[in-house]
Design a protein around this motif. Structure first.
Motif, PDB file in Angstrom:
ATOM      1  N   LEU A  59       0.703  -1.305   0.160  1.00 34.96           N
ATOM      2  CA  LEU A  59      -0.042   0.168   0.039  1.00 34.96           C
ATOM      3  C   LEU A  59       0.744   1.256   0.084  1.00 34.96           C
ATOM      4  O   LEU A  59       1.845   1.277   0.659  1.00 34.96           O
ATOM      5  CB  LEU A  59      -0.975  -0.064   1.289  1.00 34.96           C
ATOM      6  N   THR A  60       0.426   2.441  -0.570  1.00 34.84           N
ATOM      7  CA  THR A  60       1.101   3.597  -0.682  1.00 34.84           C
ATOM      8  C   THR A  60       0.203   4.756  -0.428  1.00 34.84           C
ATOM      9  O   THR A  60      -1.043   4.383  -0.303  1.00 34.84           O
ATOM     10  CB  THR A  60       1.403   3.794  -2.136  1.00 34.84           C
ATOM     11  N   GLN A  61       0.916   5.588  -0.139  1.00 38.86           N
ATOM     12  CA  GLN A  61       0.003   6.881   0.209  1.00 38.86           C
ATOM     13  C   GLN A  61      -1.029   7.397  -1.169  1.00 38.86           C
ATOM     14  O   GLN A  61      -2.004   7.550  -0.962  1.00 38.86           O
ATOM     15  CB  GLN A  61       0.667   7.989   0.703  1.00 38.86           C
ATOM     16  N   GLU A  62      -0.515   7.044  -2.107  1.00 36.93           N
ATOM     17  CA  GLU A  62      -1.278   7.452  -3.401  1.00 36.93           C
ATOM     18  C   GLU A  62      -2.641   6.781  -3.596  1.00 36.93           C
ATOM     19  O   GLU A  62      -3.513   7.118  -4.147  1.00 36.93           O
ATOM     20  CB  GLU A  62      -0.170   7.469  -4.571  1.00 36.93           C
ATOM     21  N   TYR A  63      -1.967   5.563  -3.224  1.00 30.22           N
ATOM     22  CA  TYR A  63      -3.165   4.238  -3.598  1.00 30.22           C
ATOM     23  C   TYR A  63      -4.434   4.441  -2.585  1.00 30.22           C
ATOM     24  O   TYR A  63      -5.606   4.441  -2.981  1.00 30.22           O
ATOM     25  CB  TYR A  63      -2.591   3.024  -3.398  1.00 30.22           C
ATOM     26  N   VAL A  64      -4.066   4.713  -1.008  1.00 30.51           N
ATOM     27  CA  VAL A  64      -5.104   5.053  -0.350  1.00 30.51           C
ATOM     28  C   VAL A  64      -5.738   6.137  -0.187  1.00 30.51           C
ATOM     29  O   VAL A  64      -7.048   6.559  -0.155  1.00 30.51           O
ATOM     30  CB  VAL A  64      -4.696   4.760   1.454  1.00 30.51           C
ATOM     31  N   GLN A  65      -5.295   7.295  -1.052  1.00 32.33           N
ATOM     32  CA  GLN A  65      -5.680   8.576  -1.247  1.00 32.33           C
ATOM     33  C   GLN A  65      -6.772   8.263  -2.316  1.00 32.33           C
ATOM     34  O   GLN A  65      -7.691   9.443  -2.494  1.00 32.33           O
ATOM     35  CB  GLN A  65      -4.850   9.623  -1.589  1.00 32.33           C
ATOM     36  N   LYS A  66      -6.524   7.489  -3.330  1.00 30.49           N
ATOM     37  CA  LYS A  66      -7.431   7.286  -4.171  1.00 30.49           C
ATOM     38  C   LYS A  66      -8.555   6.699  -3.721  1.00 30.49           C
ATOM     39  O   LYS A  66      -9.648   6.718  -4.302  1.00 30.49           O
ATOM     40  CB  LYS A  66      -6.775   6.199  -5.399  1.00 30.49           C
ATOM     41  N   LEU A  67      -8.469   5.495  -2.876  1.00 29.09           N
ATOM     42  CA  LEU A  67      -9.449   4.937  -2.374  1.00 29.09           C
ATOM     43  C   LEU A  67     -10.507   5.696  -1.106  1.00 29.09           C
ATOM     44  O   LEU A  67     -11.563   5.553  -1.358  1.00 29.09           O
ATOM     45  CB  LEU A  67      -9.010   3.678  -1.659  1.00 29.09           C
ATOM     46  N   PHE A  68      -9.740   6.421  -0.257  1.00 29.05           N
ATOM     47  CA  PHE A  68     -10.569   7.084   0.637  1.00 29.05           C
ATOM     48  C   PHE A  68     -10.207   8.676   0.775  1.00 29.05           C
ATOM     49  O   PHE A  68      -9.084   9.311   0.388  1.00 29.05           O
ATOM     50  CB  PHE A  68      -9.872   6.495   1.916  1.00 29.05           C
TER      51      PHE A  68
END
Length: 176
Positions: free
Chosen positions: A4-13
């Motif tokens: 998991l990356t910051q970019e990925y979780v920011q896209k999700l949530f």
């Protein structure tokens, strides 16, 4: 994607640091866009991402700071579902334990101070890095509260300002 990356979780949530609420930006596995993230398990909010369980407060930390905590996340006010950014801090297990709620079995107002029936006096101790240190004994409870508070300050517990029963006791009795 495995890590998991910051970019990925920011896209999700979406995270609101003032309310502590994490909501979905996209529809996933039956969860609607805009729905609040987290199911309560063992007192904490949890979420599955890529079929792996995570504590919501760890996902929030990654979302905000771009990395998972090196230690653990402590909820300063001892409410494990209050994920406001001002209530979260990175600490180690000792720091988290010091901020734990006092046991309901405790018979005194201040952790680390207890009545010795055998000696008919109050005793004080402090637990640091796996070892209990004896601080002293007295018939005067308030004297030992001050001794306990001094010990907390000397070892620089980062949580003593937030959750020290000794500090709260002194503040309450000074104002009277």
């Amino acid at each position: 994607m495995s890590k998991l990356t910051q970019e990925y979780v920011q896209k999700l949530f979406h995270y609101n640091p003032k309310t502590g609420i994490l909501t979905r930006k996209v529809r996933t596995h039956g969860h609607k866009k805009g729905s609040v993230v987290g199911r309560l398990t063992s007192g904490y909010l949890n979420v599955n991402i890529q079929a792996k369980p995570y504590r919501v407060h760890n996902i929030i930390w990654l979302h905000v700071y771009g990395k998972f905590p090196k230690g653990i996340i402590d909820h300063i006010n001892q409410n494990p579902i209050d994920n406001r950014l001002c209530n979260l801090r990175e600490t180690n297990y000792a720091g988290n334990s010091r901020n734990a709620a006092k046991s309901r079995l405790s018979k005194t107002l201040v952790r680390g101070i207890y009545w010795s029936k055998f000696e008919s006096r109050w005793k004080a101790s402090i637990y640091v890095k796996g070892k209990t240190y004896y601080l002293g004994q007295s018939l005067d409870f308030c004297e030992l509260v001050c001794l306990r508070l001094a010990a907390e300050q000397c070892i620089d517990w980062d949580s003593y300002k937030h959750n020290s029963e000794a500090l709260a006791f002194v503040k309450e009795h000074i104002q009277k």
